[in-house]
Design an enzyme around this catalytic site. Structure first.
Site, PDB file in Angstrom:
ATOM      1  N   GLU A   8     -86.649 100.393  79.858  1.00  0.00           N
ATOM      2  CA  GLU A   8     -86.616 101.194  78.402  1.00  0.00           C
ATOM      3  C   GLU A   8     -86.304 102.799  79.138  1.00  0.00           C
ATOM      4  O   GLU A   8     -87.901 103.680  79.957  1.00  0.00           O
ATOM      5  CB  GLU A   8     -88.126 100.902  78.132  1.00  0.00           C
ATOM      6  CG  GLU A   8     -88.144  99.982  77.503  1.00  0.00           C
ATOM      7  CD  GLU A   8     -89.838  99.068  77.183  1.00  0.00           C
ATOM      8  OE1 GLU A   8     -90.403  99.357  77.193  1.00  0.00           O
ATOM      9  OE2 GLU A   8     -89.636  97.535  77.331  1.00  0.00           O
ATOM     10  N   LEU A  20     -86.335  97.063  73.617  1.00  0.00           N
ATOM     11  CA  LEU A  20     -88.025  97.195  74.860  1.00  0.00           C
ATOM     12  C   LEU A  20     -87.977  95.911  74.186  1.00  0.00           C
ATOM     13  O   LEU A  20     -88.822  95.450  73.752  1.00  0.00           O
ATOM     14  CB  LEU A  20     -88.189  97.475  73.487  1.00  0.00           C
ATOM     15  CG  LEU A  20     -89.304  98.396  73.629  1.00  0.00           C
ATOM     16  CD1 LEU A  20     -90.095  99.404  72.439  1.00  0.00           C
ATOM     17  CD2 LEU A  20     -90.691  97.391  73.810  1.00  0.00           C
ATOM     18  N   GLU A  52     -89.962  93.761  77.817  1.00  0.00           N
ATOM     19  CA  GLU A  52     -91.328  93.317  79.344  1.00  0.00           C
ATOM     20  C   GLU A  52     -90.634  92.026  79.677  1.00  0.00           C
ATOM     21  O   GLU A  52     -89.978  91.866  81.270  1.00  0.00           O
ATOM     22  CB  GLU A  52     -91.846  93.759  79.400  1.00  0.00           C
ATOM     23  CG  GLU A  52     -92.790  94.879  79.573  1.00  0.00           C
ATOM     24  CD  GLU A  52     -92.878  95.901  77.681  1.00  0.00           C
ATOM     25  OE1 GLU A  52     -92.777  94.593  77.281  1.00  0.00           O
ATOM     26  OE2 GLU A  52     -93.079  96.767  77.288  1.00  0.00           O
ATOM     27  N   GLN A  81     -92.754 100.264  81.703  1.00  0.00           N
ATOM     28  CA  GLN A  81     -93.143 101.932  80.949  1.00  0.00           C
ATOM     29  C   GLN A  81     -94.736 102.015  81.509  1.00  0.00           C
ATOM     30  O   GLN A  81     -94.331 103.122  82.241  1.00  0.00           O
ATOM     31  CB  GLN A  81     -92.559 102.648  79.875  1.00  0.00           C
ATOM     32  CG  GLN A  81     -92.194 103.590  79.434  1.00  0.00           C
ATOM     33  CD  GLN A  81     -91.731 103.723  78.642  1.00  0.00           C
ATOM     34  OE1 GLN A  81     -92.048 103.139  77.513  1.00  0.00           O
ATOM     35  NE2 GLN A  81     -90.265 103.983  78.754  1.00  0.00           N
ATOM     36  N   PHE A  82     -95.853 101.093  81.423  1.00  0.00           N
ATOM     37  CA  PHE A  82     -96.597 102.036  82.319  1.00  0.00           C
ATOM     38  C   PHE A  82     -97.646 100.217  82.276  1.00  0.00           C
ATOM     39  O   PHE A  82     -96.892  98.970  82.018  1.00  0.00           O
ATOM     40  CB  PHE A  82     -97.485 102.123  80.405  1.00  0.00           C
ATOM     41  CG  PHE A  82     -97.039 103.500  80.402  1.00  0.00           C
ATOM     42  CD1 PHE A  82     -97.716 104.725  81.879  1.00  0.00           C
ATOM     43  CD2 PHE A  82     -95.919 103.729  79.479  1.00  0.00           C
ATOM     44  CE1 PHE A  82     -97.685 106.056  80.959  1.00  0.00           C
ATOM     45  CE2 PHE A  82     -95.879 104.800  79.441  1.00  0.00           C
ATOM     46  CZ  PHE A  82     -96.572 105.854  80.471  1.00  0.00           C
ATOM     47  N   PRO A 101     -97.091  91.698  79.026  1.00  0.00           N
ATOM     48  CA  PRO A 101     -95.826  90.810  78.542  1.00  0.00           C
ATOM     49  C   PRO A 101     -94.440  90.135  79.639  1.00  0.00           C
ATOM     50  O   PRO A 101     -94.375  88.937  79.384  1.00  0.00           O
ATOM     51  CB  PRO A 101     -95.167  91.005  77.716  1.00  0.00           C
ATOM     52  CG  PRO A 101     -95.919  92.805  77.331  1.00  0.00           C
ATOM     53  CD  PRO A 101     -96.908  93.272  78.430  1.00  0.00           C
ATOM     54  N   HIS A 130    -102.361 102.331  78.992  1.00  0.00           N
ATOM     55  CA  HIS A 130    -101.635 103.137  80.006  1.00  0.00           C
ATOM     56  C   HIS A 130    -102.398 103.644  80.821  1.00  0.00           C
ATOM     57  O   HIS A 130    -101.816 104.638  82.040  1.00  0.00           O
ATOM     58  CB  HIS A 130    -101.059 104.589  79.308  1.00  0.00           C
ATOM     59  CG  HIS A 130     -99.815 103.918  78.156  1.00  0.00           C
ATOM     60  ND1 HIS A 130    -100.782 103.080  77.075  1.00  0.00           N
ATOM     61  CD2 HIS A 130     -99.038 104.469  77.933  1.00  0.00           C
ATOM     62  CE1 HIS A 130     -99.939 103.378  75.756  1.00  0.00           C
ATOM     63  NE2 HIS A 130     -98.376 104.402  76.818  1.00  0.00           N
TER      64      HIS A 130
END
Lengths: 404, 325
Positions: B29, B58, B60, B82-83, B89, B129
């Site tokens: 993403e 988007l 995962e 992304q984090f 997921p 995050h």
């Protein structure tokens, strides 16, 4: 069900055409009912070529007589394998097993449409697809018998191992498809899943990715009406599973999954479409799981015998046999020879499976990574110690300390 | 040798390998046009095109799931999550398939993929995050887990990860992205997976750590030196498989061991390290093995994260207890 014409071109046109009809229908109504799109606007016309009495609308020209006989042979072999597996399980000679009885047309017909370099991504109930694809029965017996070497027998490198988790494998299919395209190969992927699998998140992620990237993949849902004890109606509120494709921007097709010609025709056309760069297709095969979910299940607890009996009458093997008899490409003698061949072949594979020497426990350690980590080397040595076996002199020096 | 931030070092590794191996793909993403939320992949799409470096929907699980298919079919996918907290997921794909494909197929298929994810706390980010989930993945047979702490290691370990025949989870300490600066060797530079780094030699006690905590421990060691305590620091660099030999050697040398990590304590990776030392080096110890870790709480939102995270104060306090023995 409506009976359609029987050439590949026609099927291709029909399958693609149905999407066009759907799209234009939605568009024409959208002005009036912009906020009230109903499921009826997403109707899917089911495809059937071979009626239950073995007749068709015309002579089936998509396949040669030899190909049709070969399809029938794979169906008979698959059923013989399935019967043997169930017996072996009851005798304690095989682990928990998931029968494919009733779904042979859907599995053989779809796998038969593959070219050698296409990929097959099977679900867990895919023994007939794998047999059609060339996976030796011995390997399948081994796998269900609890021996991972069964999956190493995959004759074709382009068939993935059976996937026990549900719907997760569809994403592997999308990745394989994207890799095919990246490498400039004009082949496609066929990925199987059951009706229960369409409720999983990965089903939707796979279809979404495939739609966005126009991946050369065909998703084949074997809607066998039951996910263990949960009926299709409790699986999704959608009228058909095929129509779900529309939400992802590609075509959905529903076929009579017990009609091998319809399955083969739809899958062939969809694979051809994928190979040509026109993107994915979702095919729903309406079929039925005659047996229990697995040997650990008792389907009598949740479904009635009348329903099962009605579907037994739609047996995909009987239907194709009737057609072949009507077309004079088959007779009682040929049937007897084929049944004998199947019995002999299955017995030979059972024997071979049961005579296979036990696996070396080292394999457990050796195949976790490309090479054993220090931790695995140490644990392997400990296993040898505890079982009174000689340490492996080649790896002894690499291990520090000891595993108690 | 150029001076780079950790972020630039990761980008240079991706750039190098994209240039070297046409089968390498970078995706996730925002990684394409935008160059990633941290700009790690900035400029790569422009240089290598959308076929090699691209944005995905988007999802995962899908990013890892397609990586599995691609890697089976001969590509080298590098998917970015992304984090750290969004690797969950994708957990199913990692533990149900990526880690098992080699065993399941008796070596016929494998998944040489890399999953990159910014990792750990200290940057005032929202929930999910700032997490340190390394032990989840370290517990899974068939996965390798790497956490660099210097720019040179980031490049060297990432190149090793991409070329590794097994699936690798590559956690990038996000707090160090722009704060860690150092010399990074040019060209083809690799650091082997599974070898710890001796950050600083010492004779009185050992601190075993990784990620952001390496620099925190270095500062603590400087302060301890002023009180006459000579600390040895080991940066594990790879959590799975980890370098037991180096861990045992330092424990045997100093006889006092502290383990420092951000993740919650119970079943944190310190548990495994302490168990190994007690099994194999117990009689070298002069004191119990002590730990400075996150608490067994959720990673709090950022106003509380400084209470949660290990810091110099906690390390000095624990060092004092260790030296009292």
């Amino acid at each position: 069900m409506k009976v359609k014409k029987v050439t590949l071109k026609k099927i291709s046109k029909d399958t693609l055409g149905s999407a066009k009809r759907l799209r234009s229908k939605s568009r024409s109504r959208s002005a009036k009912t912009r906020y009230e799109i109903s499921q009826e606007q997403f109707t899917i016309t089911p495809l059937q070529l071979l009626r239950e009495d073995g007749t068709t609308a015309g002579k089936f020209t998509l396949l040669s007589a030899e190909q049709i006989k070969s399809m029938y042979r794979f169906m008979v072999l698959s059923r013989a394998f399935d019967d043997a597996a169930l017996k072996l399980q009851r005798q304690g000679r095989l682990g928990t097993y998931g029968s494919v009885r009733g779904q042979e047309a859907s599995q053989v017909g779809s796998a038969f449409a593959l070219q050698k370099e296409d990929w097959l991504v099977p679900s867990f109930r895919e023994n007939a697809s794998c047999i059609t694809r060339g996976m030796p029965m011995k390997g399948l017996f081994q796998y269900w018998g609890g021996d991972e070497r069964g999956h190493a027998y995959t004759e074709s490198m382009t068939t993935l191992p059976l996937s026990i988790p549900i719907a997760t494998q569809l994403l592997h299919g999308v990745g394989l498809a994207l890799a095919l395209r990246y490498k400039g190969q004009k082949n496609a992927v066929l990925a199987h899943v059951g009706d229960g699998g369409t409720s999983e998140g990965d089903f939707h992620e796979a279809l979404n990715f495939a739609g966005v990237f126009k991946a050369p993949i065909v998703f084949l849902v074997q809607n066998n009406q039951w996910a263990i004890s949960v009926p299709r109606k409790k699986q999704t509120a959608a009228t058909t599973i095929a129509q779900k494709a529309i939400a992802y921007g590609f075509t959905g097709v529903q076929v009579d999954g017990n009609d091998i010609f319809a399955v083969y025709g739809a899958v062939s056309a969809a694979l051809e479409k994928a190979r040509s760069g026109a993107g994915p297709t979702l095919i729903e095969c309406v079929t039925y799981r005659i047996s229990d979910h697995t040997t650990a299940d008792d389907a009598k607890r949740y479904r009635n015998q009348e329903e099962v009996d009605a579907w037994v009458k739609k047996d995909p093997l009987d239907r194709l046999k009737k057609y072949m008899l009507q077309q004079k490409m088959w007779d009682a003698k040929k049937e007897e020879l084929l049944q004998q061949e199947a019995a002999t072949l299955v017995s030979a594979h059972v024997r071979s499976y049961e005579e296979e020497p036990a696996s070396d426990p080292k394999d457990m350690f050796a195949f976790t990574f490309a090479s054993m980590t220090p931790q695995l080397l140490e644990q392997y040595q400990s296993f040898l110690d505890v079982s009174g076996k000689k340490r492996d002199p080649n790896i002894l020096e690499k291990v520090e300390g000891g595993f108690p | 040798m150029a001076i780079m931030t950790l972020l630039e070092a990761i980008r240079s590794a991706l750039d190098y390998e994209l240039g070297r191996d046409p089968n390498v793909l970078v995706f996730g993403e925002d990684v394409g046009f935008n160059g990633g939320v941290f700009r790690v992949t900035e400029g790569l799409q422009k240089k290598y095109g959308e076929k090699r470096v691209f944005d995905t929907p988007l999802a995962e699980s899908a990013i890892v799931g397609i990586s599995i298919g691609m890697s089976i079919n001969g590509l080298k996918p590098i998917g970015e999550i992304q984090f750290d907290g969004f690797t969950y997921p994708a957990f199913d794909q990692l533990i149900s398939h990526a880690s098992r494909m080699r065993t399941r197929s008796r070596g016929k298929f494998n998944c040489p993929l890399v999953v990159r994810a910014p990792y750990a706390g200290g940057v005032h980010a929202p929930e999910h995050h700032s997490e340190s989930p390394e032990v989840f993945y370290a517990h899974v047979p068939g996965l390798k887990v790497v956490v660099p702490s210097t720019p040179a290691d980031a490049k060297g370990l990432l190149l090793s990860a991409i070329r590794d025949p097994d699936p690798v989870i590559f956690f990038e300490p996000k707090k160090l992205y722009r704060t860690a600066k150092g010399e990074v060797p040019d060209g083809d530079y690799t650091v082997p997976i599974g070898k710890a780094r001796l950050v600083k030699e010492g004779k009185d006690m050992s601190i075993i750590t990784w990620g952001v905590m390496v620099s925190v421990c270095e500062e603590a060691a400087r302060q301890l030196a002023q009180t006459g305590v000579d600390v040895e620091i080991i940066d594990l660099r790879t959590i799975a498989p980890y370098d037991v030999a180096t861990v045992l050697a330092t424990a045997q040398k100093t006889g006092r061991v502290m383990i420092v990590h951000e993740a919650p304590r119970t079943c944190g990776f310190s548990t495994e390290i302490a168990a190994q030392i007690s099994e194999k080096a117990l009689y070298y110890l002069k004191a119990p093995i002590l730990r400075v870790t996150g608490y067994d709480t959720l990673m709090p939102l950022y106003k509380m994260e400084n209470f949660y995270l290990p810091n110099i104060e906690k390390i000095l306090f624990t060092a004092k207890k260790l030296m009292e023995h």
